[in-house]
Design a protein around this motif. Structure first.
Motif, PDB file in Angstrom:
ATOM      1  N   GLU A  71       2.997  11.029  -6.416  1.00 42.14           N
ATOM      2  CA  GLU A  71       4.110  11.897  -6.758  1.00 42.14           C
ATOM      3  C   GLU A  71       5.275  11.660  -5.793  1.00 42.14           C
ATOM      4  N   VAL A  72       6.463  12.016  -6.263  1.00 38.09           N
ATOM      5  CA  VAL A  72       7.650  11.905  -5.427  1.00 38.09           C
ATOM      6  C   VAL A  72       7.947  13.277  -4.842  1.00 38.09           C
ATOM      7  N   LYS A  73       8.071  13.327  -3.530  1.00 38.31           N
ATOM      8  CA  LYS A  73       8.356  14.568  -2.819  1.00 38.31           C
ATOM      9  C   LYS A  73       9.537  14.358  -1.877  1.00 38.31           C
ATOM     10  N   LYS A  74      10.211  15.445  -1.540  1.00 43.37           N
ATOM     11  CA  LYS A  74      11.156  15.409  -0.448  1.00 43.37           C
ATOM     12  C   LYS A  74      10.375  15.464   0.857  1.00 43.37           C
ATOM     13  N   LEU A  75      10.848  14.760   1.880  1.00 46.16           N
ATOM     14  CA  LEU A  75      10.143  14.805   3.155  1.00 46.16           C
ATOM     15  C   LEU A  75      10.031  16.248   3.655  1.00 46.16           C
ATOM     16  N   GLY A  76      11.073  17.038   3.373  1.00 43.76           N
ATOM     17  CA  GLY A  76      11.042  18.441   3.767  1.00 43.76           C
ATOM     18  C   GLY A  76      10.002  19.258   3.041  1.00 43.76           C
ATOM     19  N   LEU A  90       0.806  -1.231   0.000  1.00 47.51           N
ATOM     20  CA  LEU A  90       0.000   0.000   0.000  1.00 47.51           C
ATOM     21  C   LEU A  90       0.836   1.276   0.000  1.00 47.51           C
ATOM     22  N   LEU A  91       1.978   1.255   0.683  1.00 50.89           N
ATOM     23  CA  LEU A  91       2.774   2.483   0.798  1.00 50.89           C
ATOM     24  C   LEU A  91       3.643   2.748  -0.432  1.00 50.89           C
ATOM     25  N   THR A  92       3.654   1.813  -1.359  1.00 51.68           N
ATOM     26  CA  THR A  92       4.422   1.998  -2.591  1.00 51.68           C
ATOM     27  C   THR A  92       3.519   2.191  -3.803  1.00 51.68           C
ATOM     28  N   GLY A  93       2.215   2.000  -3.597  1.00 54.43           N
ATOM     29  CA  GLY A  93       1.279   2.119  -4.710  1.00 54.43           C
ATOM     30  C   GLY A  93       1.183   0.875  -5.567  1.00 54.43           C
ATOM     31  N   LYS A  94       1.864  -0.205  -5.158  1.00 51.74           N
ATOM     32  CA  LYS A  94       1.784  -1.451  -5.923  1.00 51.74           C
ATOM     33  C   LYS A  94       0.367  -2.016  -5.880  1.00 51.74           C
ATOM     34  N   LYS A  95      -0.300  -1.777  -4.760  1.00 51.76           N
ATOM     35  CA  LYS A  95      -1.691  -2.200  -4.634  1.00 51.76           C
ATOM     36  C   LYS A  95      -2.510  -0.977  -4.253  1.00 51.76           C
ATOM     37  N   SER A 119      15.351  15.786   5.703  1.00 46.73           N
ATOM     38  CA  SER A 119      14.501  16.582   4.811  1.00 46.73           C
ATOM     39  C   SER A 119      14.665  16.179   3.358  1.00 46.73           C
ATOM     40  N   ALA A 120      15.875  15.694   2.990  1.00 49.17           N
ATOM     41  CA  ALA A 120      16.173  15.382   1.593  1.00 49.17           C
ATOM     42  C   ALA A 120      15.700  14.011   1.143  1.00 49.17           C
ATOM     43  N   ILE A 121      15.146  13.223   2.058  1.00 53.82           N
ATOM     44  CA  ILE A 121      14.704  11.873   1.698  1.00 53.82           C
ATOM     45  C   ILE A 121      13.492  11.950   0.767  1.00 53.82           C
ATOM     46  N   ASP A 122      13.566  11.201  -0.337  1.00 49.55           N
ATOM     47  CA  ASP A 122      12.444  11.135  -1.286  1.00 49.55           C
ATOM     48  C   ASP A 122      11.363  10.200  -0.757  1.00 49.55           C
ATOM     49  N   ILE A 123      10.122  10.645  -0.867  1.00 42.81           N
ATOM     50  CA  ILE A 123       8.988   9.788  -0.501  1.00 42.81           C
ATOM     51  C   ILE A 123       7.974   9.802  -1.641  1.00 42.81           C
ATOM     52  N   LYS A 124       7.337   8.655  -1.842  1.00 43.86           N
ATOM     53  CA  LYS A 124       6.289   8.538  -2.846  1.00 43.86           C
ATOM     54  C   LYS A 124       4.948   8.597  -2.145  1.00 43.86           C
TER      55      LYS A 124
END
Length: 402
Positions: A211-216, A196-201, A346-351
């Motif tokens: 979308e991909v965002k920086k945590l910051g 669920l947290l990756t959008g695979k399902k 802050s620089a970590i990418d999250i989907k």
């Protein structure tokens, strides 16, 4: 102390008249395996060799089958069902020998070659969990043979031993089944998070973009005070790493109201924020879902989630495998203790889903699994407490089964 009918007064208090105060030396001789030297062990091999550091765990040393057979035949060796005891380190830990080929470190791992007409192995296993290994009022650091021999205990008749051991064994099976169920639920949660947290399902009703965002980009990230405050006996709670890792916000340190006001002039912890460990332990987090008045230390990062994003979703995302892997890679590998800077966090990418309702829906699914796990853990703790009470009553004769 009032004497109950059918009981006798002893150094252990009132015990049933049919019971006896004995010493472990009355039960049988203390035995240990023949000494195995380091040059006789290897990192792999057919026969595991358990040292005190691996007792009850996975072995990290092995011996040859030839040496095992030779020593087993010539020297003392436990029988299947014998209760092995740690005599150093954390003393008194027990393992029931299962009869499989294995060898055990001399003097550090011992057993009593007990006469089962006096004390059965099944009863001895529970007795070892409560017996008090002391000499002259002092807590001992090592179980020497003489200490074991003089250690006293209350011994019921064998028929009653069997009944007591059976009840406690049944309780252990219940506890074990709950532990296995909890582990199964945790594995289910890990799999669900990965999907669920990756959008695979996708959950039913949602098909929007991710979308991909920086945590910051989705959270304002700050740390706590860099100065150790003056602690007081009572006052305003002060959070540190241990409160997050142990999920314990009751037993905290305290600071004065004046110092708290000074530390929170610019920003403060509020309901809905996320606290994450960043020094020592990194990446453990807690969603603050209660009204809070507290300050915090530099070892924690405070995440204030921006409008349009779900704090519950972000809290679960931080616990995901991908995020934990990323935070580990971005940590200062040379730092002792381990550390990650705010900029790196802050620089970590999250989907993340663009639709906040999908974020909330995913979080709700994971929250429900967490609730199931928490309920099972509460039930497990309840049964562990019940078992402690049962042992206290059954092993002292306060409650009789026969």
């Amino acid at each position: 102390m009032e004497m109950r009918e059918g009981y006798s007064q002893t150094e252990f208090g009132n015990i049933p008249k049919e019971w006896r105060v004995k010493s472990l030396g009355d039960v049988g001789e203390v035995k240990m395996c023949k000494r195995v030297f380091n040059n006789q062990t290897k990192q792999s091999g057919p026969i595991p060799f358990y040292k005190i550091g691996t007792f009850g765990k996975e072995p990290d040393a092995f011996i040859t089958e030839e040496l095992f057979n030779n020593y087993r035949q010539k020297y003392y060796f436990p029988k299947k069902g014998d209760i092995l005891i740690s005599a150093s380190g954390t003393i008194g830990r027990t393992v029931i020998y299962d009869g499989k080929p294995a060898y055990f470190q001399d003097s550090n791992i011992i057993w009593i070659d007990n006469n089962e007409t006096i004390v059965s192995n099944s009863y001895l296993y529970y007795l070892y969990q409560v017996v008090d290994y002391r000499t002259e009022g002092q807590t001992i650091q090592r179980l020497y043979n003489d200490i074991i021999k003089i250690t006293k205990f209350i011994c019921p008749p064998t028929e009653e031993q069997t009944a007591i051991a059976q009840v406690l064994s049944d309780t252990d099976e219940l506890i074990s089944s709950l532990e296995k169920l909890i582990e199964k639920k945790k594995l289910i949660k890990q799999g669900t998070m990965q999907q669920l947290l990756t959008g695979k399902k996708r959950l039913p009703g949602f098909s929007g973009e991710w979308e991909v965002k920086k945590l910051g980009d989705v959270a304002e990230i700050r740390d706590g005070t860099h100065q150790t405050p003056v602690y007081v006996d009572d006052g305003i709670q002060f959070y540190s790493v241990e409160n997050i890792t142990e999920n314990n916000f009751t037993n905290t340190k305290f600071i004065s109201l004046e110092e708290h006001k000074r530390l929170t002039k610019t920003y403060k912890i509020e309901k809905g924020d996320i606290l994450m460990t960043r020094i020592g332990s990194i990446g453990d987090c807690k969603l603050i879902n209660w009204d809070v008045e507290a300050s915090f230390y530099v070892s924690l990062a405070l995440l204030k989630i921006k409008k349009g994003y779900s704090n519950k979703f972000i809290a679960h995302l931080i616990k995901s495998y991908d995020f934990q892997k990323e935070i580990e890679l971005r940590s200062l590998q040379w730092a002792v203790p381990k550390k990650i800077n705010l900029g790196a966090i802050s620089a970590i990418d999250i989907k993340i889903p663009t639709d906040v309702t999908e974020q909330d829906a995913i979080a709700e699914v994971l929250n429900n699994i967490d609730s199931d796990i928490e309920s099972l853990e509460q039930k497990l703790n309840k049964y562990k407490l019940i078992k402690q009470g049962m042992m206290q009553n059954l092993l002292t004769g306060k409650i009789r089964l026969v």
